[in-house]
Scaffold this active site. Structure first.
Site, PDB file in Angstrom:
ATOM      1  N   GLU A 159       0.797  -1.226   0.000  1.00 13.01           N
ATOM      2  CA  GLU A 159       0.000   0.000   0.000  1.00 13.01           C
ATOM      3  C   GLU A 159       0.833   1.282   0.000  1.00 13.01           C
ATOM      4  O   GLU A 159       0.674   2.142   0.867  1.00 13.01           O
ATOM      5  CB  GLU A 159      -0.979   0.010   1.182  1.00 13.01           C
ATOM      6  CG  GLU A 159      -2.008  -1.098   1.061  1.00 13.01           C
ATOM      7  CD  GLU A 159      -3.215  -0.927   1.982  1.00 13.01           C
ATOM      8  OE1 GLU A 159      -3.197  -0.018   2.829  1.00 13.01           O
ATOM      9  OE2 GLU A 159      -4.172  -1.714   1.850  1.00 13.01           O
ATOM     10  N   GLU A 353      -5.190  -8.580   0.317  1.00 15.72           N
ATOM     11  CA  GLU A 353      -6.002  -8.233   1.494  1.00 15.72           C
ATOM     12  C   GLU A 353      -7.435  -7.999   1.046  1.00 15.72           C
ATOM     13  O   GLU A 353      -7.671  -7.438  -0.034  1.00 15.72           O
ATOM     14  CB  GLU A 353      -5.495  -6.972   2.208  1.00 15.72           C
ATOM     15  CG  GLU A 353      -4.183  -7.139   2.916  1.00 15.72           C
ATOM     16  CD  GLU A 353      -3.754  -5.888   3.704  1.00 15.72           C
ATOM     17  OE1 GLU A 353      -4.630  -5.137   4.187  1.00 15.72           O
ATOM     18  OE2 GLU A 353      -2.532  -5.683   3.810  1.00 15.72           O
TER      19      GLU A 353
END
Ligand code: BG6
Length: 453
Positions: A159, A353
């Protein structure tokens, strides 16, 4: 059969959120270890105590039926100060963990860096300092040397977009006002490409890719202004990261928004060559939600002619429910996002995720997390639809394999298939308890995704 034959049925964690032992066996401090802890939440010294209980945890992962486990390596366990001496105990720990996973037939899917920049580097300016590029490449080289023969799937950075959009993820505490957000981001992009190139050079059999958080932004209304603002939002928050990683170029709209907003961004000679030299083998992406954007006059960036030059405001989507924590739940957006990734990049995809954070309750030794089952079922259904239309997805790793510390709420907000018996106030006995979703996911894996009931 919807899901491909060798599909990776996994689950996900990150080092600083699950391991604990944050100052044991020679580990150095990361920005997470020294940041101001949100009130009422614990620090990272114990977490889920995975560092000491990984054998029990891996046995549970095997019982869950996982054939993959996505986790991160703590940079500061391997090189405590970010550069320099390698810590043998750190190498030993991950060697033991990887061997344990392999012994149970579980494919390790490794993230090189997940929010835990060494504090020693942060003190030298962190990613705002070009020297961090070399430090990251050298750290990756150490991982490739020590674990290259045991790992097939690597992700560079977890991320990166959320580190730029929420800079405390990268700097620990609140960054100073003059923190050069997009300069730091640029250094990270260059470092990532250099690491992908290095990986291909030293480990020709390995596969590597970025792992941004990708959920499409959509216009609130059907007005052309909202559509344009949503397009800017996707460019700045999503495609900036993937266009650089995949094509080695800056997304034009993102660059326009960055420069129009007045951010510093210096691209040194040779940087674009480095960006072009590192190509991913796949895209890993984290998906939790989509966002909804609207044009707000006076707030949305506009130039003197009135032309929109940046994203609009994020607003709740009136058509969609939210989690207890206010995150929009959009299972169909998962399909839309996967299909958009396919049509923009045409690379294999792995979900690293996806999951639901909730206030789980342990009652009489049981956690009845039907809400989590519903969330995961709805998302797996639309992922299956994307695959049916031709999107190449080779794995699904929901967040999280086991309860761990959330980024802001400690153990109040849980995601795991396995409950960890502790809370924010006390470590209790840290016992592992299988939630209802554990049994559900095992059935899903056993049926290779055919039985989602
Ligand atoms: C992702 C991160 O953004 O979301 C994880 O990669 C994080 O580190 C997860 O824990 C869930 O977010 P939160 O804030 O609910 O913990």
């Amino acid at each position: 059969m919807v899901f491909p034959k060798d599909f990776l049925w996994g689950a996900s964690t990150s080092a600083y959120q699950v391991e604990g032992a944050s100052r044991e066996d020679g580990k150095g401090a990361s920005v997470q270890d020294v940041k101001p802890i949100p009130e009422g939440t614990p620090d990272f010294t114990v977490c889920s105590d995975h560092y000491h209980r990984y054998i029990e945890d891996v046995a549970l992962f095997a019982e869950l039926g996982l054939n993959a486990y996505r986790f991160s390596i703590a940079w500061t366990r391997i090189i405590p100060d970010g550069v320099g001496e390698v810590n043998p105990k750190g190498i030993e720990f991950y060697t033991r963990l990887i061997d344990e996973l392999r012994a149970h037939g579980i494919e390790p899917v490794v993230t090189v860096y997940h929010f835990d920049l060494p504090q020693a580097l942060a003190e030298q300016g962190g990613w705002a300092n070009r020297a961090t590029i070399d430090a990251f490449v050298e750290y990756a080289r150490v991982l490739f040397e020590h674990f290259g023969d045991k790992i097939t799937y690597w992700q560079t950075i977890n991320e990166q977009n959320m580190m730029t959009m929420v800079p405390e993820n990268v700097t620990g505490g609140t960054p100073s006002e003059d923190y050069p957000l997009y300069q730091a981001n640029h250094h990270m992009l260059v470092a990532q490409s250099a690491v992908m190139a290095l990986c291909h050079q030293v480990l020709p059999e390995a596969k590597i890719g970025p792992a941004p958080n990708i959920g499409l932004a959509m216009p609130l209304n059907g007005t052309p202004e909202d559509v344009l603002c949503a397009q800017y939002s996707n460019a700045l928050d999503l495609w900036l990261y993937l266009d650089a990683a995949v094509y080695g170029r800056y997304n034009t709209m993102a660059l326009d928004a960055i420069r129009f907003a007045g951010h510093t961004l210096e691209i040194a000679d040779g940087d674009m060559e480095i960006l072009r030299s590192g190509r991913p083998d796949f895209i890993a992406f984290n998906y939790y939600t989509t966002s909804t954007i609207t044009f707000v006059p006076g707030e949305t960036p506009q130039d003197a002619t009135g032309a929109i030059r940046g994203p609009g405001r994020r607003v709740p989507n009136p058509n969609l429910p939210t989690t207890e924590w206010g995150w929009t739940i959009d299972p169909l957006g998962f399909r839309t996002t996967a299909q958009e990734l396919e049509s923009r990049y045409g690379l294999p995809l792995i979900v690293t995720e996806n999951g639901l954070g909730a206030y789980d309750q342990l009652v009489d030794g049981h956690v009845e997390d039907d809400y989590r089952i519903e969330y995961l079922r709805d998302h797996l259904t639309t992922l299956g639809q994307a695959i049916t239309t031709g999107v190449n997805v080779f794995g699904y790793n929901p967040w999280s394999a086991i309860d761990l510390i959330s980024t802001h709420e400690g153990f109040l907000k849980r995601y795991g298939f396995i409950y960890v018996n502790r809370d924010n106030e006390s470590e209790k006995d840290l016992a592992r308890i299988k939630k209802k979703s554990f049994h559900w996911y095992r059935k899903v894996i056993d049926s290779h995704g055919a039985d989602l009931t």
